[in-house]
Design a protein around this motif. Sequence first.
Motif, PDB file in Angstrom:
ATOM      1  N   PHE A 214      -6.967   4.584  23.715  1.00 24.10           N
ATOM      2  CA  PHE A 214      -6.446   5.545  24.698  1.00 24.10           C
ATOM      3  C   PHE A 214      -5.024   5.875  24.307  1.00 24.10           C
ATOM      4  O   PHE A 214      -4.421   5.213  23.448  1.00 24.10           O
ATOM      5  N   GLU A 215      -4.492   6.941  24.910  1.00 24.61           N
ATOM      6  CA  GLU A 215      -3.061   7.167  24.773  1.00 24.61           C
ATOM      7  C   GLU A 215      -2.538   7.652  26.112  1.00 24.61           C
ATOM      8  O   GLU A 215      -3.287   8.198  26.914  1.00 24.61           O
ATOM      9  N   VAL A 216      -1.255   7.398  26.353  1.00 20.17           N
ATOM     10  CA  VAL A 216      -0.619   7.916  27.573  1.00 20.17           C
ATOM     11  C   VAL A 216       0.602   8.718  27.184  1.00 20.17           C
ATOM     12  O   VAL A 216       1.318   8.373  26.229  1.00 20.17           O
ATOM     13  N   ARG A 217       0.839   9.792  27.939  1.00 25.11           N
ATOM     14  CA  ARG A 217       2.030  10.602  27.721  1.00 25.11           C
ATOM     15  C   ARG A 217       3.145  10.121  28.629  1.00 25.11           C
ATOM     16  O   ARG A 217       2.894   9.444  29.627  1.00 25.11           O
TER      17      ARG A 217
ATOM     18  N   GLY B  24     -16.012  -4.042  27.114  1.00 28.66           N
ATOM     19  CA  GLY B  24     -15.043  -3.959  26.028  1.00 28.66           C
ATOM     20  C   GLY B  24     -14.820  -2.587  25.459  1.00 28.66           C
ATOM     21  O   GLY B  24     -14.008  -2.404  24.567  1.00 28.66           O
ATOM     22  N   ARG B  25     -15.568  -1.573  25.976  1.00 32.39           N
ATOM     23  CA  ARG B  25     -15.374  -0.192  25.472  1.00 32.39           C
ATOM     24  C   ARG B  25     -14.840   0.690  26.582  1.00 32.39           C
ATOM     25  O   ARG B  25     -14.960   0.373  27.756  1.00 32.39           O
ATOM     26  N   MET B  26     -14.271   1.807  26.173  1.00 36.34           N
ATOM     27  CA  MET B  26     -13.694   2.696  27.166  1.00 36.34           C
ATOM     28  C   MET B  26     -14.309   4.082  27.079  1.00 36.34           C
ATOM     29  O   MET B  26     -14.691   4.543  26.023  1.00 36.34           O
ATOM     30  N   ALA B  27     -14.397   4.752  28.243  1.00 36.52           N
ATOM     31  CA  ALA B  27     -14.907   6.126  28.255  1.00 36.52           C
ATOM     32  C   ALA B  27     -14.108   6.910  29.266  1.00 36.52           C
ATOM     33  O   ALA B  27     -13.630   6.357  30.272  1.00 36.52           O
ATOM     34  N   ASP B  28     -13.922   8.213  29.017  1.00 37.02           N
ATOM     35  CA  ASP B  28     -13.187   9.057  29.941  1.00 37.02           C
ATOM     36  C   ASP B  28     -13.986   9.259  31.205  1.00 37.02           C
ATOM     37  O   ASP B  28     -15.207   9.402  31.179  1.00 37.02           O
ATOM     38  N   ALA B  29     -13.318   9.294  32.327  1.00 33.63           N
ATOM     39  CA  ALA B  29     -14.003   9.581  33.574  1.00 33.63           C
ATOM     40  C   ALA B  29     -13.383  10.806  34.228  1.00 33.63           C
ATOM     41  O   ALA B  29     -13.660  11.098  35.378  1.00 33.63           O
TER      42      ALA B  29
ATOM     43  N   MET C  44       5.525  12.727  20.235  1.00 31.28           N
ATOM     44  CA  MET C  44       4.897  11.417  20.004  1.00 31.28           C
ATOM     45  C   MET C  44       4.644  10.732  21.350  1.00 31.28           C
ATOM     46  O   MET C  44       5.529  10.661  22.194  1.00 31.28           O
ATOM     47  N   ASN C  45       3.430  10.247  21.566  1.00 27.88           N
ATOM     48  CA  ASN C  45       3.124   9.572  22.821  1.00 27.88           C
ATOM     49  C   ASN C  45       3.787   8.202  22.853  1.00 27.88           C
ATOM     50  O   ASN C  45       3.895   7.540  21.822  1.00 27.88           O
ATOM     51  N   PRO C  46       4.236   7.796  24.038  1.00 28.35           N
ATOM     52  CA  PRO C  46       4.865   6.472  24.101  1.00 28.35           C
ATOM     53  C   PRO C  46       3.903   5.358  23.696  1.00 28.35           C
ATOM     54  O   PRO C  46       4.307   4.393  23.058  1.00 28.35           O
ATOM     55  N   LEU C  47       2.624   5.478  24.083  1.00 26.88           N
ATOM     56  CA  LEU C  47       1.693   4.397  23.735  1.00 26.88           C
ATOM     57  C   LEU C  47       0.375   4.988  23.245  1.00 26.88           C
ATOM     58  O   LEU C  47      -0.213   5.845  23.908  1.00 26.88           O
ATOM     59  N   GLU C  48      -0.024   4.543  22.052  1.00 25.95           N
ATOM     60  CA  GLU C  48      -1.316   4.962  21.519  1.00 25.95           C
ATOM     61  C   GLU C  48      -2.079   3.728  21.068  1.00 25.95           C
ATOM     62  O   GLU C  48      -1.575   2.942  20.272  1.00 25.95           O
ATOM     63  N   VAL C  49      -3.275   3.549  21.600  1.00 23.63           N
ATOM     64  CA  VAL C  49      -4.115   2.411  21.209  1.00 23.63           C
ATOM     65  C   VAL C  49      -5.367   2.988  20.563  1.00 23.63           C
ATOM     66  O   VAL C  49      -6.019   3.855  21.143  1.00 23.63           O
ATOM     67  N   THR C  50      -5.658   2.546  19.337  1.00 19.34           N
ATOM     68  CA  THR C  50      -6.875   3.043  18.692  1.00 19.34           C
ATOM     69  C   THR C  50      -7.725   1.886  18.189  1.00 19.34           C
ATOM     70  O   THR C  50      -7.208   0.957  17.568  1.00 19.34           O
ATOM     71  N   ASP C  51      -9.006   1.992  18.504  1.00 20.45           N
ATOM     72  CA  ASP C  51     -10.013   1.059  18.005  1.00 20.45           C
ATOM     73  C   ASP C  51      -9.577  -0.405  18.134  1.00 20.45           C
ATOM     74  O   ASP C  51      -9.672  -1.178  17.186  1.00 20.45           O
TER      75      ASP C  51
ATOM     76  N   LEU D  16       0.348 -10.825  24.321  1.00 18.47           N
ATOM     77  CA  LEU D  16       0.412 -12.084  25.071  1.00 18.47           C
ATOM     78  C   LEU D  16      -0.945 -12.765  25.162  1.00 18.47           C
ATOM     79  O   LEU D  16      -1.199 -13.529  26.076  1.00 18.47           O
ATOM     80  N   LEU D  17      -1.817 -12.503  24.206  1.00 19.43           N
ATOM     81  CA  LEU D  17      -3.123 -13.152  24.223  1.00 19.43           C
ATOM     82  C   LEU D  17      -2.985 -14.646  23.962  1.00 19.43           C
ATOM     83  O   LEU D  17      -2.018 -15.077  23.332  1.00 19.43           O
ATOM     84  N   PRO D  18      -3.929 -15.449  24.462  1.00 20.01           N
ATOM     85  CA  PRO D  18      -3.851 -16.883  24.174  1.00 20.01           C
ATOM     86  C   PRO D  18      -3.953 -17.148  22.671  1.00 20.01           C
ATOM     87  O   PRO D  18      -4.539 -16.349  21.927  1.00 20.01           O
ATOM     88  N   ALA D  19      -3.361 -18.272  22.256  1.00 20.31           N
ATOM     89  CA  ALA D  19      -3.380 -18.618  20.838  1.00 20.31           C
ATOM     90  C   ALA D  19      -4.834 -18.735  20.380  1.00 20.31           C
ATOM     91  O   ALA D  19      -5.686 -19.230  21.100  1.00 20.31           O
ATOM     92  N   GLY D  20      -5.123 -18.240  19.185  1.00 26.46           N
ATOM     93  CA  GLY D  20      -6.479 -18.352  18.671  1.00 26.46           C
ATOM     94  C   GLY D  20      -7.287 -17.084  18.866  1.00 26.46           C
ATOM     95  O   GLY D  20      -8.387 -16.966  18.332  1.00 26.46           O
ATOM     96  N   ALA D  21      -6.746 -16.112  19.658  1.00 23.21           N
ATOM     97  CA  ALA D  21      -7.459 -14.844  19.808  1.00 23.21           C
ATOM     98  C   ALA D  21      -7.218 -13.992  18.565  1.00 23.21           C
ATOM     99  O   ALA D  21      -6.125 -14.003  18.012  1.00 23.21           O
ATOM    100  N   ARG D  22      -8.285 -13.283  18.124  1.00 23.58           N
ATOM    101  CA  ARG D  22      -8.132 -12.415  16.946  1.00 23.58           C
ATOM    102  C   ARG D  22      -8.112 -10.958  17.380  1.00 23.58           C
ATOM    103  O   ARG D  22      -8.948 -10.516  18.159  1.00 23.58           O
ATOM    104  N   VAL D  23      -7.131 -10.225  16.872  1.00 22.62           N
ATOM    105  CA  VAL D  23      -6.954  -8.832  17.271  1.00 22.62           C
ATOM    106  C   VAL D  23      -7.051  -7.949  16.038  1.00 22.62           C
ATOM    107  O   VAL D  23      -6.518  -8.291  14.979  1.00 22.62           O
ATOM    108  N   ALA D  24      -7.739  -6.805  16.175  1.00 22.83           N
ATOM    109  CA  ALA D  24      -7.760  -5.829  15.094  1.00 22.83           C
ATOM    110  C   ALA D  24      -7.628  -4.452  15.712  1.00 22.83           C
ATOM    111  O   ALA D  24      -7.841  -4.268  16.907  1.00 22.83           O
ATOM    112  N   GLY D  25      -7.250  -3.471  14.893  1.00 25.22           N
ATOM    113  CA  GLY D  25      -7.062  -2.117  15.377  1.00 25.22           C
ATOM    114  C   GLY D  25      -5.590  -1.754  15.349  1.00 25.22           C
ATOM    115  O   GLY D  25      -4.845  -2.232  14.476  1.00 25.22           O
TER     116      GLY D  25
END
Lengths: 321, 275, 577
Positions: C25-28, C226-231, C1-8, C53-62
């Motif tokens: 993204f994910e990191v091993r 706001g989007r990510m791509a592999d380099a 299991m990866n320590p951190l996985e962020v999707t969409d 830690l986003l400012p109050a009022g920010a909406r997060v999904a994913g």
Amino acid sequence: MAAFLLRRLVRGLVLVLLASSLAYLLAAYALRPRAELEGRTPRPPEAVIDAQLTRHNLNDRTPLADRFRVWATGVAHGSFGRTREGEPVDGELWRRLGVSARLLLPGTVLGCVLGVLLGAYAAIRHGGAADHAVTFLGYLLLAAPVFVLAVLLQTAAAEANDATGLRLLTWVGEPPGGGPLEAVRHAALPTATIALAQAALVGRYQRALMLDVLHADYVRTARARGLRRRDALLRHGLRVALVPMTAHAAATSGPVLFGGVCAERVFGRHGLGAWLVEAIARGDVHVAAAVTCLAACAVVLTGLAADVLSGILDPRVRAAC
Amino acid sequence: MLTGRAAAGLLLLGMIVLLVFAGPPASPWDWDRTDLTAFGEGPSARHWLGTTQSGRDVFALTLHAARRSLLIGLLVAVLSTGLAAVVGTLAGFLGGRLDRALMGGVDLMLVLPPFLVVAVLSPFLDANGRGWALVPLLAAFLWMATARSVRAMTVSLRDREFVMAARFLGVPARRVVLRHVVPHLASLLAVDVSVTVGTAIIAESGLSYLGFGVRPPDASLGTLLADAGSGAIASPVPFGFAASLLVLIVFAVSLLGDGLRDVLDPEFGPEAARP
Amino acid sequence: MNPLEVTDLRVALPSGVRAVDGAGFEVRSGEVLGVVGESGSGKTTLGLAVMGLLPAGARVAGSVRLRGEELLGRTDAELSRIRGNDLAMVFQDPLSALTPVHPVGDQIAETIRIHQGVRRAAARARAVELLDLVGVPGAARRARAHPHELSGGMRQRVLIAMAIANRPAVIIADEPVTALDTIARSRILDVLRVAQASTGAAIVLITHDLDAVTGFADRVMVMSEGRMADAGPGRELPAVEVAPVPARPARASRPVVLEVSGLVRHHSLPRGTPARRRAGAVRAVDGVGFDVREAETVALVGESGCGKTTTLMEIMRLARPQGGRVMVMGQDTAALTRARRKALRRDVQVVFQDPYSSLDPRMRVSDIIAEPLTAHRFPRALIGDRVRDLLAMVDLDPAHARRHPHALSGGQRQRVGIARALALEPRLVLLDEPVAALDVTLRAGVLDLLSDLRSRLGLAYLLVTHDLTVVRRIADRVAVMHQGRIVETGPVDEVFHRPAHPYTRALLDPRFPPRDGPSDPAAPIPGCRFRIRCPHYAALGPRCAGLCDVVDPQPGEGHGGRGVACHHPLVTLEAAT
């Protein structure tokens, strides 16, 4: 820091001396103790009036410089001179200082604490109903002078007394004795009045200061370490926002003293403020000068206390001194 | 565009001004006449809000007093802010010996005991007790803090890169002040005028309350509150009317001032600072 | 299991901006992932969203999963048990990220005490160990220091110590080296590497600077809108191209437009008695000499605080310096009358570092550019045309003339600054870090414009910068400054290929860092000022080192326009070719 405080103390001392001298010169120049003596019926002979005025260093026919020299020598020896009736100013001065301090100090301290807490709370709830309520109330309180606020509270207290049929609160004059309960009954209304006025002055500024640190990077770092938002804001945010508050609180000492003069009048206390008002009305030069000197001391000492406090709270202040 | 606060303050102030200036002509009784047939009476057709213990019309008298307080407050604010602007920019931009002398003057003014000076000099200068002597006296004690902030802002503007750029471009000093310094001070001064109006009105009413400002038979809100305060529990109307006018005026003015600060100070306003 | 996985991951800020729009993204464990993007690409928001830690009022999904556990939607209380414990963050600006009123040791100890039930004394002892680990010398003493008493590099180390205090699984580092100069930068990356080795944490390194992650990150992702791509893997990024050098007449035959010799500027310390103030003056510029000829660019480089900007401002004052001499267009600035000085200002102009603060926010672009024209009595009727020409010269649209500075981008604002500097057709332009405040993507455009203008208008530039890529790109000659002195001068190609002074090599190559040493600008040591930091000095024999202890080396000019202030230069300077 010690050298800095010493410098501030010396500067404060010079300011007090300047202020007292100016106060004396102004009072001695503009006030007319002679007028009251001349107004008596039967009118005393000129020589008698002169003699009486000269005895107490109040004669406006003596050159101002000479009178000032006599007064200043007296002050240097620890005596503020005599009242127009010939009583020594000093004894009455210290007695009345007690009366004024009992009236003003508890309310001022309470108001500062209350203002800091409410201001910080409103800022933490920025934009919420609690923030709006505290801010609105603050505006209203700031717009109400002490003598309006006091009467409103008196009216409310009278209603409460009537409704309960008990004399829960009373407010006129000093407590005649009769234990701590009586003292509290007498002190409650004036203390509340002063505290509310002071809380409004302090709270509004504390809210603005707290808003500045709400999004500070170090508060975010503290949260990133694992502190909850409220703890991060109190332990790190408020701690920093308190530093400039000390100087601001000290700067309110002028309005506080002026409010105190009005409060003494509303609550029928015979403190320094009432004495100063009487002295100006009756042309009592030495009383006016002595009370003003004490007021200047109070302002300077408050400023000094604020310097010490901000030095304790902030190492950067210590380093800059 | 005005923010909600500034607009609310302006609206409230406008309504008060309208009442204060249009009210007395509409009232059936003049402020300076005594009705010897009515002492301490309740509201009636002749006296809309009743009469005082000495037989004067509460409605007309209070509006007259509010007008006096407003006018004194406004004059004090304009005078003190103007003085602060001149002293502050001169000291800040020119610096050197003039700066030290002017700031020394500020320090000296801060030492003078304001209450004693005003209380002693006001009756001295103002024999008929109409309170105009209060205008220069109060202004003399209210300008110092503003002068300091004007000076500080001028100094910081002087060191800002766009002012440095102008000087490096060879723009003359007088022109730099007029084009780059004064416009940035305008908002500070506008806010200061409205804040000082509130302070001055409270100070004036306090002094009059203690008997050192406006004196009977003339009236300001302070003298009325002093007269009506002790009897407020028994007859609340005279006290309530004067007190609410005073509170509302200061309330409206400080709303306006704070709202103006948000509008005029895009650089220091709450929205601009955050990315 | 990866320590951190962020999707969409999607984030809408309170202002309505969709700062992150489907990032994943994910990191091993033990891996370093570089996230590169220009400012406004949403990369900082991404980091804050992961931390909750986003400012109050920010909406997060994913979805954000730490060791498989979902973090989005948790309460502040639940997240506070994770933050600083399993998931830590290193922030960008180390001065503002530390609470100014608490000692740094206490702030690290607090991190430990929140998550581990240890006593205050034990936590403090552990904080000192951590400071030692991240390479803070005298850790026990520094732990009691407040943030303002530490240097930028030291503060950054404190933040790293804080992040690794509870051995987190993931560390998010947001621009950890941006505020630092080249030398401190490579050191901090070393510290991060050590920290990672000792904790085995996965690191997400967020930055706008590709150079910072090259050779450090295992993998790089690019973030844009706001989007990510592999380099691809981090070690295989393309090298920066080098601009071609235009042909010009030989240096010696071109006239000198600026000549500085022995320039001195000491700032007195603001506090203390007058005697102490004189003794304790900061020697910001302490005997600097160089010259600039027509149609060339001379770069002054060095770490922050070396006196390069002070040198520039001293020239710009066009007044008598505290010591030494400044000759502009052959005129001694000490002997100028008021009228001559104003006339000379037409020939010398400056472009400031920060285009935000160097333009009056209340004036329109056309008024800003016209200001020097009006001040120098340019015919009023011609001003409009001249402003239009200038706007075209710096590639700005004529429509921009009516805007206020805040309605322009950073690059456009800097172009306005350049247009204003060129309005009076100067012969010498001083450039104070002209692109430091701009995004990397905008820098190339502004630098190309400056090169182009120089060859078209025959300008001379004096460029002050700490960024060596800028020097490579537009400068002909370089002067390296250290503690108020020039330690090496010469043509850029030669100096950068074969540095003669150990300090120059340290700036160019992180493999040869200078040593840490007390360098008090108020009290320079006798002999060579660099010797405390010099990596060679320690290795020299006592006879050679004796020379360094006693004789202050001067940068003699000679061989091929090169000079070096060192008794034992790294390369022998040959005769001119």
